[in-house]
Structures are given as C-alpha cells and as structure tokens.
Motif scaffolding. Structure first.
Motif, PDB file in Angstrom:
ATOM      1  N   HIS A  17       0.903  -1.015   0.031  1.00 59.92           N
ATOM      2  CA  HIS A  17      -0.080   0.140  -0.048  1.00 59.92           C
ATOM      3  C   HIS A  17       0.786   1.274  -0.013  1.00 59.92           C
ATOM      4  O   HIS A  17       0.624   2.009   0.725  1.00 59.92           O
ATOM      5  CB  HIS A  17      -0.978  -0.053   1.121  1.00 59.92           C
ATOM      6  CG  HIS A  17      -1.677  -1.024   1.214  1.00 59.92           C
ATOM      7  ND1 HIS A  17      -2.866  -1.373   0.131  1.00 59.92           N
ATOM      8  CD2 HIS A  17      -2.017  -2.256   1.948  1.00 59.92           C
ATOM      9  CE1 HIS A  17      -3.439  -2.499   0.593  1.00 59.92           C
ATOM     10  NE2 HIS A  17      -2.672  -3.201   1.740  1.00 59.92           N
ATOM     11  N   PHE A  19       0.919   3.340  -2.334  1.00 55.48           N
ATOM     12  CA  PHE A  19       0.205   4.709  -3.035  1.00 55.48           C
ATOM     13  C   PHE A  19      -1.071   4.799  -2.152  1.00 55.48           C
ATOM     14  O   PHE A  19      -1.788   3.737  -1.711  1.00 55.48           O
ATOM     15  CB  PHE A  19       0.134   4.409  -4.409  1.00 55.48           C
ATOM     16  CG  PHE A  19       1.191   4.059  -5.147  1.00 55.48           C
ATOM     17  CD1 PHE A  19       2.157   4.876  -5.387  1.00 55.48           C
ATOM     18  CD2 PHE A  19       1.535   2.817  -5.764  1.00 55.48           C
ATOM     19  CE1 PHE A  19       3.617   4.564  -5.974  1.00 55.48           C
ATOM     20  CE2 PHE A  19       2.615   2.323  -6.478  1.00 55.48           C
ATOM     21  CZ  PHE A  19       3.719   3.258  -6.523  1.00 55.48           C
ATOM     22  N   ASN A  20      -1.821   5.732  -2.435  1.00 59.17           N
ATOM     23  CA  ASN A  20      -2.969   6.009  -1.879  1.00 59.17           C
ATOM     24  C   ASN A  20      -4.221   5.151  -2.641  1.00 59.17           C
ATOM     25  O   ASN A  20      -5.195   4.711  -2.208  1.00 59.17           O
ATOM     26  CB  ASN A  20      -3.477   7.547  -2.048  1.00 59.17           C
ATOM     27  CG  ASN A  20      -3.026   8.341  -0.745  1.00 59.17           C
ATOM     28  OD1 ASN A  20      -2.494   7.715   0.173  1.00 59.17           O
ATOM     29  ND2 ASN A  20      -2.755   9.617  -1.304  1.00 59.17           N
ATOM     30  N   ASP A  21      -4.056   5.002  -4.016  1.00 56.75           N
ATOM     31  CA  ASP A  21      -4.703   4.213  -4.726  1.00 56.75           C
ATOM     32  C   ASP A  21      -3.804   3.734  -6.182  1.00 56.75           C
ATOM     33  O   ASP A  21      -2.762   4.305  -6.391  1.00 56.75           O
ATOM     34  CB  ASP A  21      -5.674   5.381  -5.429  1.00 56.75           C
ATOM     35  CG  ASP A  21      -6.626   4.565  -6.368  1.00 56.75           C
ATOM     36  OD1 ASP A  21      -7.232   3.671  -5.930  1.00 56.75           O
ATOM     37  OD2 ASP A  21      -7.466   5.263  -7.326  1.00 56.75           O
ATOM     38  N   ASN A  23      -2.437   0.573  -6.108  1.00 59.17           N
ATOM     39  CA  ASN A  23      -1.503  -0.630  -5.890  1.00 59.17           C
ATOM     40  C   ASN A  23      -1.668  -1.808  -6.587  1.00 59.17           C
ATOM     41  O   ASN A  23      -0.427  -2.351  -6.967  1.00 59.17           O
ATOM     42  CB  ASN A  23      -1.333  -0.650  -4.333  1.00 59.17           C
ATOM     43  CG  ASN A  23      -1.094   0.487  -3.443  1.00 59.17           C
ATOM     44  OD1 ASN A  23       0.161   0.783  -3.312  1.00 59.17           O
ATOM     45  ND2 ASN A  23      -2.224   1.162  -2.945  1.00 59.17           N
TER      46      ASN A  23
END
Length: 78
Positions: A17, A19-21, A23
């Motif tokens: 995780h 990245f915030n979005d 992955n």
C-alpha cells in the motif's frame, strides 16, 4: 526463476500500500514489465480474472507460492 521474482514483486507492491490508490494495478503493470524485459510472455487464460487474482493475493487468499505457480503456468519464453 522469473516466476518467483514476479510473484514477489506483485505480492510486495500490491500488499505494501505504497500509494493512496492504484497499488494492485501498479503491481500487475510492474510484473508484466519484468516478464517483458526478461523475454518472457504472460498469456492469460480465457477464464482468468486478473483483478480477482491480485485481490486474492492482497487478502491472503493466494500465497506467494501459489501465485508463482499461477504465473509459471501462463509463461512462455520468447
């Protein structure tokens, strides 16, 4: 072999995780890039649902060894 590296890469990036979005998408893209640059081709089967595979990895429903076997069954050398 390449399958172990691909499984470790996909598992590590998708599960960390970082990245915030994105992955899971990023982990698959990096895995495809690794195989491509190593002169291997990944060919998904007709009934393969890539999103389910990556989600199963993240949820712990597919181990890294199972993922390695899954990748090996879909890999050919160029």
């Amino acid at each position: 072999m390449i399958w172990a590296k691909g499984a470790a890469l996909l598992h590590g990036v998708a599960s960390s995780h970082g990245f915030n979005d994105g992955n899971k998408r990023t982990s698959w893209l990096l895995t495809e890039l690794l195989f491509d640059r190593s002169d291997f081709e990944l060919t998904l089967l007709d009934d393969d649902r890539l999103d389910d595979i990556v989600v199963n990895v993240v949820n712990g429903d597919m181990t890294q060894v199972e993922l390695q076997d899954w990748l090996k069954a879909r890999t050919t050398r160029r």
